[in-house]
Design an enzyme around this catalytic site. Structure first.
Site, PDB file in Angstrom:
ATOM      1  N   LEU A 286     -34.510  23.161   2.650  1.00 48.34           N
ATOM      2  CA  LEU A 286     -34.286  23.320   1.209  1.00 48.34           C
ATOM      3  C   LEU A 286     -35.608  23.693   0.537  1.00 48.34           C
ATOM      4  O   LEU A 286     -35.668  24.600  -0.276  1.00 48.34           O
ATOM      5  CB  LEU A 286     -33.713  22.021   0.619  1.00 48.34           C
ATOM      6  CG  LEU A 286     -33.565  21.952  -0.899  1.00 48.34           C
ATOM      7  CD1 LEU A 286     -32.719  23.089  -1.446  1.00 48.34           C
ATOM      8  CD2 LEU A 286     -32.966  20.611  -1.311  1.00 48.34           C
TER       9      LEU A 286
ATOM     10  N   HIS B  99     -37.922   5.168  -4.943  1.00 47.41           N
ATOM     11  CA  HIS B  99     -37.643   5.695  -3.609  1.00 47.41           C
ATOM     12  C   HIS B  99     -37.186   7.147  -3.714  1.00 47.41           C
ATOM     13  O   HIS B  99     -36.263   7.436  -4.476  1.00 47.41           O
ATOM     14  CB  HIS B  99     -36.520   4.881  -2.932  1.00 47.41           C
ATOM     15  CG  HIS B  99     -36.988   3.964  -1.860  1.00 47.41           C
ATOM     16  ND1 HIS B  99     -37.619   2.779  -2.131  1.00 47.41           N
ATOM     17  CD2 HIS B  99     -36.934   4.063  -0.499  1.00 47.41           C
ATOM     18  CE1 HIS B  99     -37.924   2.173  -0.980  1.00 47.41           C
ATOM     19  NE2 HIS B  99     -37.522   2.932   0.014  1.00 47.41           N
TER      20      HIS B  99
ATOM     21  N   SER C 274     -34.543   1.989  -6.284  1.00 47.23           N
ATOM     22  CA  SER C 274     -33.704   3.123  -5.903  1.00 47.23           C
ATOM     23  C   SER C 274     -33.538   4.067  -7.091  1.00 47.23           C
ATOM     24  O   SER C 274     -33.485   3.622  -8.237  1.00 47.23           O
ATOM     25  CB  SER C 274     -32.331   2.614  -5.472  1.00 47.23           C
ATOM     26  OG  SER C 274     -31.409   3.686  -5.384  1.00 47.23           O
TER      27      SER C 274
ATOM     28  N   GLU D 121     -44.429  -0.752   1.858  1.00 50.05           N
ATOM     29  CA  GLU D 121     -43.591  -0.721   0.662  1.00 50.05           C
ATOM     30  C   GLU D 121     -43.574  -2.107   0.017  1.00 50.05           C
ATOM     31  O   GLU D 121     -42.866  -2.991   0.474  1.00 50.05           O
ATOM     32  CB  GLU D 121     -42.170  -0.293   1.041  1.00 50.05           C
ATOM     33  CG  GLU D 121     -42.145   0.985   1.874  1.00 50.05           C
ATOM     34  CD  GLU D 121     -40.734   1.406   2.262  1.00 50.05           C
ATOM     35  OE1 GLU D 121     -39.853   1.397   1.379  1.00 50.05           O
ATOM     36  OE2 GLU D 121     -40.519   1.742   3.439  1.00 50.05           O
TER      37      GLU D 121
ATOM     38  N   TYR E 263     -42.019  -3.340   4.886  1.00 51.07           N
ATOM     39  CA  TYR E 263     -41.959  -3.877   3.518  1.00 51.07           C
ATOM     40  C   TYR E 263     -42.835  -5.098   3.325  1.00 51.07           C
ATOM     41  O   TYR E 263     -43.195  -5.785   4.284  1.00 51.07           O
ATOM     42  CB  TYR E 263     -40.513  -4.256   3.173  1.00 51.07           C
ATOM     43  CG  TYR E 263     -39.632  -3.050   2.942  1.00 51.07           C
ATOM     44  CD1 TYR E 263     -39.277  -2.662   1.654  1.00 51.07           C
ATOM     45  CD2 TYR E 263     -39.186  -2.274   4.007  1.00 51.07           C
ATOM     46  CE1 TYR E 263     -38.487  -1.550   1.435  1.00 51.07           C
ATOM     47  CE2 TYR E 263     -38.399  -1.157   3.795  1.00 51.07           C
ATOM     48  CZ  TYR E 263     -38.052  -0.796   2.503  1.00 51.07           C
ATOM     49  OH  TYR E 263     -37.285   0.309   2.289  1.00 51.07           O
TER      50      TYR E 263
ATOM     51  N   ASP F 220     -38.651  30.618   0.585  1.00 50.16           N
ATOM     52  CA  ASP F 220     -37.922  29.451   1.105  1.00 50.16           C
ATOM     53  C   ASP F 220     -38.442  28.124   0.561  1.00 50.16           C
ATOM     54  O   ASP F 220     -37.889  27.077   0.852  1.00 50.16           O
ATOM     55  CB  ASP F 220     -37.919  29.454   2.644  1.00 50.16           C
ATOM     56  CG  ASP F 220     -39.308  29.281   3.237  1.00 50.16           C
ATOM     57  OD1 ASP F 220     -40.299  29.234   2.473  1.00 50.16           O
ATOM     58  OD2 ASP F 220     -39.421  29.205   4.479  1.00 50.16           O
TER      59      ASP F 220
END
Length: 685
Positions: free
Chosen positions: A38, A207, A258, A444, A483, A617
């Protein structure tokens, strides 16, 4: 005094690596293997130097899942051979953005081999080369300049994905904060003395998992899209990935944060699964997935990325607080499996050998686990325990006791074949640029863990007579240790706690260590810090389950690059142009050139009678899919999602690849080829 206080350099280099057949790093999902592109992944480097002496600080943010110890050691070796002791383990910070859509396989510890099919040299080399090259570019383009800092609140872009764990923290502590996530963005702006805008670094805790674990296209997720928007805005007239302005959107204490703001929902029934076990009435935990704000993951990525970009742009334009003062850096290697922490005058606790708990296998609402475990597991499951015992041996009583109440699933600290499964030796590091202290953490940190760490470091600076420090956490630096939750969050053993590998006192140990680094910086005694035990460099050249590259075939009467399914004659903005070619394995190209471009979208100019590229690209509007067929054949499909506002006119899409050709029985060569769609018109709606 409008004087330029520093020498500044910025650089950006490609670090994408192989985009096919290599597992993507982040969700630990065995089926999530690369199948196209992508957007490119980049390493972005920033050097701040003292014009008077050799003192420097280097900050690198790379579009990868996390920095690995292997990458760091190889980068430092390369820098040493090139620059002597100008760039070292203490003044070079390497941070990963934490995208979950980049190629894996760049780790030396065995645990990470399970999900990324071993150690994949092309993947590792792409990252090491990209990081070093970005630092080289920054080094070669140093200019006198000034730094400005600004901070502000980003709304509608995060939720806490373990709110029940967060609620375990003391009410008195929680009441000091208005939210269960850190919404603050800290932004550092770099401007040359002559007025040229050089770049910026933004730190924000979220995240990069707007792209979920069904995605197979390599990309840099929401924060990468923010970088893209900022760089496109500042590098006018340049193709994506080109131009001198560099915008890094770096990670912070994102452990429980999140971007999937619509929250956990049962995929099958549509009802909420925001419960302590993140489980659904039908189908259990595997059905519980968090949803982003968009209609699909591509749109969610853009929405969150744009939110982050717009806030950074505002902070950048308004930034007026100048950063001044000396540069310094402090670093130690620490054996994190054996740190004694003085909680108070009478009470000392210890960290543990690394181990993962049962909820590690459950995954999170952003990506469910491959096994049938539920989060919040404090009882072992006898079936998995048996498998584990056969595979991996029973954890020692010492490890079990040390990690309580975590039920140990993988006692990685006691697993040494063929190499250790997890690191013991970990980097702790702080770099100070005047009033900005960058705390580089090896994993994290959750929201509250990060708050406690920042507060402790700031308090240490205050007590040593260096008040007013801006303390920012840079996440996923130098070595990956999963974490870091608070002691209270650890007690309920959701995913983040199960993945706090050095046990319940991990955070307390880090706070003690980082306070020591801050004290050394504030008192100008960094040279007296013990270096600590150097990490091992295992003798693994390459060990992988990724299939080897072999000779390829085009279908009968067709050549590589021939069009199999062509374009229509006309399109309008908002539509998707799609063309399929006879293709070849994109790994051939990655192993042939570091910055291969697979495609261009070109527009025909009547006045000059020639085609020129308007997209490549690295554009977020193009998608490159590779599909493997049988007997050495494969197809490539290229999509161009025509943005609104695209100039009308005549266009075509071109594809650039390499195929493997057998010339003798034993000899295979790599041959470049290209293909082009026929011309098509973009017309008014």
């Amino acid at each position: 005094a409008e004087t330029a206080n520093y020498l500044l350099g910025v650089g950006r280099a490609d670090c994408t690596g192989p985009v096919a057949q290599v597992p993507l790093m982040g969700y630990a999902n065995f089926d999530q293997v690369g199948g196209g592109l992508l957007t490119h992944l980049y390493s972005r480097a920033f050097i701040v130097a003292d014009p008077e002496d050799s003192r420097r600080v280097v900050f690198v943010s790379a579009d990868i899942g996390m920095m690995s110890q292997r990458v760091r050691m190889e980068v430092l070796q390369r820098l040493r051979s090139k620059y002597g002791d100008l760039y070292r383990q203490d003044n070079v910070i390497l941070s990963g953005t934490h995208t979950h859509s980049g190629p894996g396989g760049y780790f030396q510890y065995t645990l990470f081999w399970l999900t990324s099919k071993g150690l994949i040299r092309p993947s590792l080399n792409a990252i090491v080369n990209g990081v070093v090259k970005s630092i080289d570019i920054a080094h070669e383009n140093m200019k006198r300049g000034r730094l400005f800092i600004n901070r502000g609140t980003v709304e509608n872009s995060q939720i806490n994905r373990s709110p029940f764990s967060y609620l375990e923290n003391p009410a008195s502590e929680r009441s000091r904060y208005s939210s269960n996530t850190d919404k603050e963005m800290v932004m550092l702006k770099m401007v040359a003395e002559d007025g040229q805008e050089l770049g910026l670094i933004s730190w924000f805790a979220v995240h990069p998992v707007s792209m979920n674990n069904t995605n197979h296209l390599v990309n840099s997720d929401n924060v990468g899209y923010a970088s893209y928007l900022f760089e496109q805005d500042k590098n006018q007239g340049m193709l994506p990935g080109e131009g001198s302005f560099v915008a890094a959107f770096a990670s912070s204490n994102l452990g429980d944060v999140s971007p999937n703001t619509r929250g956990p929902t049962c995929v099958n029934t549509g009802e909420s699964c925001d419960n302590p076990q993140s489980t659904c009435p039908i189908g259990g935990a595997t059905m519980c997935m968090a949803k982003g704000p968009g209609n699909d993951m591509f749109e969610s990525t853009r929405i969150i990325g744009q939110n982050i970009y717009l806030k950074a742009k505002e902070l950048y334009e308004k930034a007026s607080q100048e950063v001044r003062g000396p540069l310094s850096s402090a670093h130690q290697w620490v054996n994190m499996s054996d740190v004694s922490v003085e909680l108070n005058a009478t009470h000392t606790v210890k960290t543990c050998k690394p181990a993962l708990g049962h909820s590690f296998a459950a995954g999170t609402i952003d990506g469910v686990g491959a096994f049938n475990f539920t989060q919040g597991s404090v009882e072992g499951d006898p079936f998995w325990d048996k498998i584990r015992d056969q595979l991996l041996g029973e954890p020692s009583n010492e490890t079990k006791a040390c990690h309580k109440p975590k039920p140990v699933l993988f006692s990685t600290g006691e697993m040494t074949w063929p190499h250790p499964w997890h690191p013991d030796i970990v980097d702790v590091q702080i770099a100070a640029i005047g009033s900005l202290a960058i705390v580089a953490v090896p994993g994290e940190f959750t929201t509250m863990s990060g708050r406690r760490l920042r507060e402790a470091v700031k308090a240490e600076f205050d007590s040593q007579g260096t008040p007013e420090m801006n303390v920012v956490i840079a996440g996923l630096c130098n070595v990956y240790t999963h974490y870091i939750t608070t002691y209270e969050e650890y007690q309920v053993q959701r995913y983040e706690a199960a993945s706090t590998i050095y046990g319940p006192h991990t955070l307390s140990a880090y706070i003690q260590l980082y306070r020591g680094l801050a004290r050394a910086i504030a008192t100008n005694t960094t040279q007296d810090l013990p270096r600590g035990p150097e990490p091992p460099l295992f003798n693994v050249s390459s060990l992988t389950l990724v299939p080897s590259l072999s000779a390829e075939q085009a279908p009968p009467n067709k050549t590589f690059g021939a069009v199999l399914q062509g374009v229509r004659q006309q399109y309008r903005a908002g539509e998707v142009v799609e063309v399929t070619f006879v293709g070849a394995n994109p790994r051939n190209s990655a192993e042939n050139a570091t910055e291969h471009n697979f495609l261009t979208v070109e527009r025909y100019t009547n006045t000059s009678g020639s085609w020129h590229a308007v997209q490549n690209d690295a554009s977020w509007d193009t998608r490159f899919y590779w599909t493997k067929g049988s007997s050495g054949r494969s197809n490539v499909t290229i999509e161009w999602h025509i943005p609104h506002g695209t100039e009308l006119g005549t266009y075509r899409i071109r594809y650039f690849g390499h195929y493997k050709k057998r010339v003798f029985i034993t000899h295979i060569i790599t041959v470049p080829f290209e293909g082009s769609s026929s011309a098509f018109e973009i017309t008014l709606p």
